[in-house]
Design an enzyme around this catalytic site. Structure first.
Site, PDB file in Angstrom:
ATOM      1  N   CYS A 102      10.347  44.447  73.159  1.00  0.00           N
ATOM      2  CA  CYS A 102       9.723  44.564  71.873  1.00  0.00           C
ATOM      3  C   CYS A 102      10.679  45.317  70.928  1.00  0.00           C
ATOM      4  O   CYS A 102      12.009  45.475  71.102  1.00  0.00           O
ATOM      5  CB  CYS A 102       8.293  45.242  72.026  1.00  0.00           C
ATOM      6  SG  CYS A 102       7.313  44.753  70.477  1.00  0.00           S
TER       7      CYS A 102
ATOM      8  N   ASP B 112       2.510  52.654  70.739  1.00  0.00           N
ATOM      9  CA  ASP B 112       1.764  52.516  69.860  1.00  0.00           C
ATOM     10  C   ASP B 112       0.545  53.632  69.974  1.00  0.00           C
ATOM     11  O   ASP B 112       0.264  54.063  68.699  1.00  0.00           O
ATOM     12  CB  ASP B 112       1.008  50.829  69.818  1.00  0.00           C
ATOM     13  CG  ASP B 112       2.040  50.110  69.574  1.00  0.00           C
ATOM     14  OD1 ASP B 112       2.126  49.613  68.183  1.00  0.00           O
ATOM     15  OD2 ASP B 112       2.520  49.534  70.282  1.00  0.00           O
TER      16      ASP B 112
HETATM   17  C1  RUB Z   1       5.242  46.871  68.062  1.00  0.00           C
HETATM   18  C2  RUB Z   1       5.299  47.690  69.225  1.00  0.00           C
HETATM   19  C3  RUB Z   1       6.349  48.956  69.188  1.00  0.00           C
HETATM   20  C4  RUB Z   1       5.544  50.249  68.854  1.00  0.00           C
HETATM   21  C5  RUB Z   1       6.370  51.385  68.465  1.00  0.00           C
HETATM   22  O1  RUB Z   1       4.241  46.037  68.170  1.00  0.00           O
HETATM   23  O2  RUB Z   1       4.773  47.522  70.352  1.00  0.00           O
HETATM   24  O3  RUB Z   1       7.028  49.197  70.057  1.00  0.00           O
HETATM   25  O4  RUB Z   1       4.732  49.884  67.709  1.00  0.00           O
HETATM   26  O5  RUB Z   1       7.076  51.175  67.240  1.00  0.00           O
HETATM   27  P1  RUB Z   1       3.793  45.011  66.855  1.00  0.00           P
HETATM   28  P2  RUB Z   1       7.456  52.274  66.303  1.00  0.00           P
HETATM   29  O6  RUB Z   1       4.942  44.308  66.443  1.00  0.00           O
HETATM   30  O7  RUB Z   1       2.637  44.143  67.361  1.00  0.00           O
HETATM   31  O8  RUB Z   1       3.430  45.879  65.634  1.00  0.00           O
HETATM   32  O9  RUB Z   1       8.684  52.910  67.334  1.00  0.00           O
HETATM   33  O10 RUB Z   1       8.535  51.460  65.177  1.00  0.00           O
HETATM   34  O11 RUB Z   1       6.627  53.201  65.923  1.00  0.00           O
END
Ligand code: RUB
Length: 316
Positions: free
Chosen positions: A133, A204
């Site tokens: 991701c 998240d």
């Molecule tokens: C994004 C996702 C990321 C986390 C952490 O999901 O799963 O790994 O949100 O992100 P989506 P960060 O695209 O559905 O929002 O490290 O930027 O907080």
């Protein structure tokens, strides 16, 4: 339709941000929290104290609930909204909502800087890292390690259905990091084939048990990592702790539109599109947080200490 009590312009801006969060134009837990908390506070700060008390507090409650349901698996946004509201004791405090929001946002941004340095120390020279991701925090660790002169490869999955893996690919390639790209179902194959040394994921949400909730596929990443004996680290601010898990609730998993998977799907087909899933704490070597590398069992206590200190500090 909800009527605005404060500035029409700030309300419109808040509605745009809400739409962008819902549609993934604003994506990733940290960004969702930064944009959401800021727009919420900027609007609240424009509500004049001439309105009736009950009307104002009801209005804020409705807005809060609306923000909470935009992306149900995003506690960093919820914690930020709660943080701002905790500073509003009377209507005359509303002007200070933006100050509270900026304190919270600064803490989130600072956490990314600190996590990047700590995480970069875990990246070995001549190693291969695997990620899934797009996590701005995980990317920042990798970019920091690269800037420190470390030489490593990164394996990045596509991350269906909306391909956030490509965001990671572009970010890393842009600075000169070597990237290998695979479809999600090749994740175990890639870990084995490229002799991955370390798995680095974002999060998240973090539950009271120390479980990390991250993009769908993350549990599979953990299973494959276990089979391949690869340590898995979760890079996350403590501010993603899900307070609701403390009172017995489970972190809600966002179910997204089936059309993200198949736009013109056959009729009568049931399509499921869960956005996130949990990684068991036993599969997590440790969390990389703004308070250092922390075992999953300690996250709850560390969050409490940290969040309380943040609230105290910002009242001084
Ligand atoms: C994004 C996702 C990321 C986390 C952490 O999901 O799963 O790994 O949100 O992100 P989506 P960060 O695209 O559905 O929002 O490290 O930027 O907080």
């Amino acid at each position: 339709m909800l009527e605005n009590l404060g500035s029409a312009e700030a309300f419109k801006k808040l509605e745009t941000v809400m739409r962008d969060i819902k549609s993934l134009k604003i994506q990733g837990a940290t960004n969702v929290a930064i944009f959401g908390v800021r727009a919420f506070a900027e609007y609240i700060s424009t509500i004049p104290d001439s309105h009736d008390d009950l009307e104002v507090w009801n209005h804020i409650e409705v807005l809060k609930n609306r923000m909470f349901t935009l992306r149900v698996t995003e506690p960093a946004l919820k914690n930020g909204i709660r943080f701002v509201i905790s500073k509003l004791k009377t209507k005359s405090d509303f002007g200070a909502a933006t100050v509270a929001a900026e304190t919270y946002i600064r803490a989130l941004k600072r956490s990314k800087e600190v996590i990047a340095k700590i995480g970069a120390a875990r990246v070995e020279d001549n190693s291969t890292i695997f990620t899934h991701c797009h996590s701005s925090v995980a990317s920042k660790i990798l970019i920091t390690a690269f800037e420190m002169g470390k030489n490593f490869d990164v394996v990045v999955t596509e991350t269906r259905p909306v391909y956030q893996g490509r965001i990671t690919v572009k970010e890393l390639l842009d600075v000169g990091i070597k990237v290998k790209h695979v479809v999600d179902s090749a994740m175990r194959w890639a870990m084995n084939k490229f002799e991955v040394d370390l798995i680095l994921l974002g999060a998240d949400a973090i539950s009271v048990e120390g479980m990390a909730i991250n993009k769908i596929g993350s549990h599979l990443v953990a299973l494959a990592a276990r089979e391949e004996h690869i340590p898995l680290y979760v890079a996350s601010s403590l501010l993603k702790f899900d307070e609701e898990t403390k009172i017995g609730k489970m972190t809600q998993i966002e179910m997204r539109d089936p059309s993200e998977i198949w736009e013109e799907a056959p009729e009568n087909l049931e399509i499921y599109n869960p956005a996130f899933e949990g990684i068991r704490r036993d599969d997590i070597a440790a969390y990389i947080t703004e308070k250092g590398v922390i075992p999953p069992q300690m996250i709850y206590l560390e969050f409490q200490k940290y969040f309380e200190a943040l609230k105290q500090h910002s009242t001084n």
